[in-house]
Motif scaffolding. Structure first.
Motif, short mmCIF file in Angstrom:
data_model
loop_
_atom_site.label_atom_id
_atom_site.label_comp_id
_atom_site.label_asym_id
_atom_site.label_seq_id
_atom_site.Cartn_x
_atom_site.Cartn_y
_atom_site.Cartn_z
N ALA A 17 58.68 1.74 24.89
CA ALA A 17 59.10 0.95 26.06
C ALA A 17 57.89 0.51 26.89
O ALA A 17 57.88 -0.57 27.46
N LEU A 18 56.86 1.34 26.91
CA LEU A 18 55.67 1.04 27.71
C LEU A 18 54.64 0.19 26.99
O LEU A 18 53.72 -0.34 27.61
N THR A 19 54.79 0.06 25.64
CA THR A 19 53.73 -0.62 24.88
C THR A 19 54.22 -1.76 23.99
O THR A 19 53.45 -2.67 23.70
N ARG A 20 55.45 -1.71 23.50
CA ARG A 20 55.92 -2.78 22.63
C ARG A 20 56.21 -4.04 23.45
O ARG A 20 56.93 -3.98 24.45
N PRO A 21 55.68 -5.18 23.04
CA PRO A 21 55.84 -6.40 23.84
C PRO A 21 57.27 -6.73 24.20
O PRO A 21 57.57 -7.07 25.35
N GLU A 22 58.20 -6.61 23.22
CA GLU A 22 59.58 -7.00 23.51
C GLU A 22 60.27 -6.02 24.45
O GLU A 22 61.07 -6.43 25.30
N MET A 23 59.94 -4.72 24.37
CA MET A 23 60.56 -3.74 25.25
C MET A 23 59.91 -3.78 26.64
O MET A 23 60.60 -3.65 27.65
N PHE A 24 58.58 -3.99 26.68
CA PHE A 24 57.89 -4.12 27.95
C PHE A 24 58.42 -5.33 28.72
O PHE A 24 58.66 -5.26 29.94
N ALA A 25 58.66 -6.42 28.00
CA ALA A 25 59.21 -7.62 28.65
C ALA A 25 60.63 -7.38 29.15
O ALA A 25 61.03 -7.87 30.21
N ALA A 26 61.39 -6.58 28.39
CA ALA A 26 62.80 -6.36 28.75
C ALA A 26 62.94 -5.64 30.09
O ALA A 26 63.70 -6.07 30.96
N PHE A 27 62.22 -4.53 30.28
CA PHE A 27 62.45 -3.77 31.52
C PHE A 27 61.73 -4.40 32.72
O PHE A 27 61.98 -4.00 33.87
N THR A 28 60.88 -5.40 32.47
CA THR A 28 60.24 -6.13 33.57
C THR A 28 60.92 -7.48 33.81
O THR A 28 60.29 -8.41 34.33
N ASN A 29 62.17 -7.59 33.39
CA ASN A 29 62.96 -8.81 33.59
C ASN A 29 62.32 -10.04 32.97
O ASN A 29 62.36 -11.14 33.53
N GLY A 30 61.71 -9.84 31.80
CA GLY A 30 61.14 -10.96 31.08
C GLY A 30 59.76 -11.38 31.55
O GLY A 30 59.17 -12.31 31.00
N SER A 31 59.22 -10.70 32.56
CA SER A 31 57.93 -11.12 33.13
C SER A 31 56.75 -10.45 32.45
O SER A 31 55.61 -10.89 32.60
N GLY A 32 56.99 -9.36 31.70
CA GLY A 32 55.91 -8.56 31.17
C GLY A 32 55.31 -9.09 29.88
O GLY A 32 56.03 -9.57 29.00
N ARG A 33 54.00 -8.98 29.77
CA ARG A 33 53.27 -9.33 28.56
C ARG A 33 52.25 -8.22 28.31
O ARG A 33 51.57 -7.79 29.23
N ILE A 34 52.15 -7.75 27.05
CA ILE A 34 51.23 -6.66 26.76
C ILE A 34 50.71 -6.78 25.34
O ILE A 34 51.43 -7.20 24.43
N GLU A 35 49.42 -6.44 25.15
CA GLU A 35 48.80 -6.35 23.83
C GLU A 35 48.58 -4.87 23.55
O GLU A 35 47.66 -4.27 24.12
N PRO A 36 49.40 -4.26 22.69
CA PRO A 36 49.33 -2.80 22.50
C PRO A 36 48.16 -2.36 21.63
O PRO A 36 48.33 -1.93 20.50
N LYS A 37 46.95 -2.47 22.19
CA LYS A 37 45.74 -2.02 21.49
C LYS A 37 44.68 -1.73 22.54
O LYS A 37 44.74 -2.24 23.68
N VAL A 38 43.73 -0.90 22.18
CA VAL A 38 42.63 -0.61 23.10
C VAL A 38 41.87 -1.91 23.37
O VAL A 38 41.47 -2.62 22.45
N GLY A 39 41.70 -2.23 24.64
CA GLY A 39 41.08 -3.49 25.03
C GLY A 39 42.09 -4.60 25.27
O GLY A 39 41.74 -5.65 25.81
#
Length: 341
Positions: A228-250
């Protein structure tokens, strides 16, 4: 005849470029079918469903029958959607020579239901023991991932597709401009404990900093919380579609239009996540450090964050943000509901 200024406001043409649909009184409708099919394909094809049995991903959206639309009536947006979906998945189990293939059936994605009400079926015609184990693992671990992607579609339909349907009045435009000016001033100037201005990177003024610890207990496994904290689709879901994340160091992340953003410093599935983290309103160039610790117990998982380097003036706002926009939002979106410690 009514005097000037006393007429029905629904018929008064305001000073704005379009001069149409005044006060958003008339019913307007936009067909969202094609947009929805493209959005669903974008969110679902390539979706990773890895689990303890092996690696798996969605390879195709083979069926998307239904329709969707958005309507504006009296400045209120109403969306309608009803879809019957079928996806194909392919999985690889360690030690098995052949890949396993199957389908995901979703017959009832509708505005009359929530994603928690969805009947998501993971199917396969393969009869091997590995295939049956994969199917059961997908039901347990893949269901929340698919639900998160579908919630992302619903949120995007409500917010992204409907942009521009409610026309701003002259007063709203003026108010928005004034608020934007205030925000720009606030981002340049921040007064600390000693009344000193702490502006950009080169201001040379030392910030008054403090630390924060926040924890929660969730009804899920450690890998579900980590995803939920790292996968792009789950991160976007709990942030109401606003979240974007690259799940890697850096890799970078942001949420709420960049109001929260930063970079990933360390990543160890499923227990450790360390980020460089800041609020947009903080002095330019200043980041805090957030260390997540994820600990799975018999019937729940504890998530703890230790955050260092928070401007003291932003401590209460930051603390409230973790509880409201992370913990409560994750529980509400994925059904991880439990109490906050």
């Amino acid at each position: 005849m009514a005097k000037w200024g006393e007429g029905d406001p629904r018929w008064i043409v305001e000073e704005r470029p379009d001069a149409t649909n005044v006060n958003n009184w008339h019913w307007t409708e936009k067909n969202a079918c094609q947009w929805s099919k493209e959005k669903l394909k974008e969110l679902l094809v390539g979706l990773k469903l890895d689990n303890k049995v092996g690696k798996c991903k969605v390879t195709e959206l083979s069926k998307s029958d239904g329709d969707a639309s958005a309507n504006n009536r009296k400045a209120k947006i109403i969306v309608f959607y009803e879809w019957e979906l079928r996806m194909k998945w392919k999985a690889k189990v360690p030690g098995e020579d052949e890949s396993i293939e199957g389908t995901i059936e979703i017959p009832n994605l509708s505005d009359e239901n929530t994603v928690d009400d969805l009947d998501i079926q993971f199917l396969t015609e393969a009869t091997s023991k590995a295939a049956q184990l994969m199917k059961e693992a997908l039901r347990a671990d893949g269901t929340p991932v698919v639900k998160a992607a579908l919630q992302n579609y619903i949120d995007a339909l409500k917010r992204e597709f409907t942009q521009g349907m409610i026309l701003p009045s002259k007063e709203q435009v003026t108010s928005s401009v004034n608020k934007l000016s205030d925000l720009r001033l606030d981002s340049v100037k921040d007064t600390g404990k000693n009344g000193l201005t702490t502006g950009g990177k080169n201001s040379g003024v030392k910030l008054d900093l403090c630390n924060l610890k926040s924890s929660t207990s969730m009804k899920c496994t450690a890998i579900e919380a980590f995803n939920a904290l790292t996968r792009p689709e789950m991160f976007a879901a709990f942030t109401n579609g606003s979240g974007r994340i690259e799940p890697k160091v850096g890799g970078t992340f942001e949420m709420f239009g960049g109001n929260v953003h930063g970079k990933i410093l360390d990543l160890k599935e499923p227990t450790v996540l360390v980020q460089e983290w800041r609020l947009k309103e903080w002095p330019d160039g200043h980041f805090s450090k957030v260390a997540f610790t994820i600990l799975e117990k018999d019937d729940s998982t504890d998530i703890t964050i230790e955050q260092t380097g928070i401007p003291k003036s932003a401590l209460e706002k930051t603390k409230e943000g973790w509880e409201r926009y992370y913990w409560d939002a994750m529980k509400r979106t994925f059904g991880f509901g439990s109490f906050i410690i």
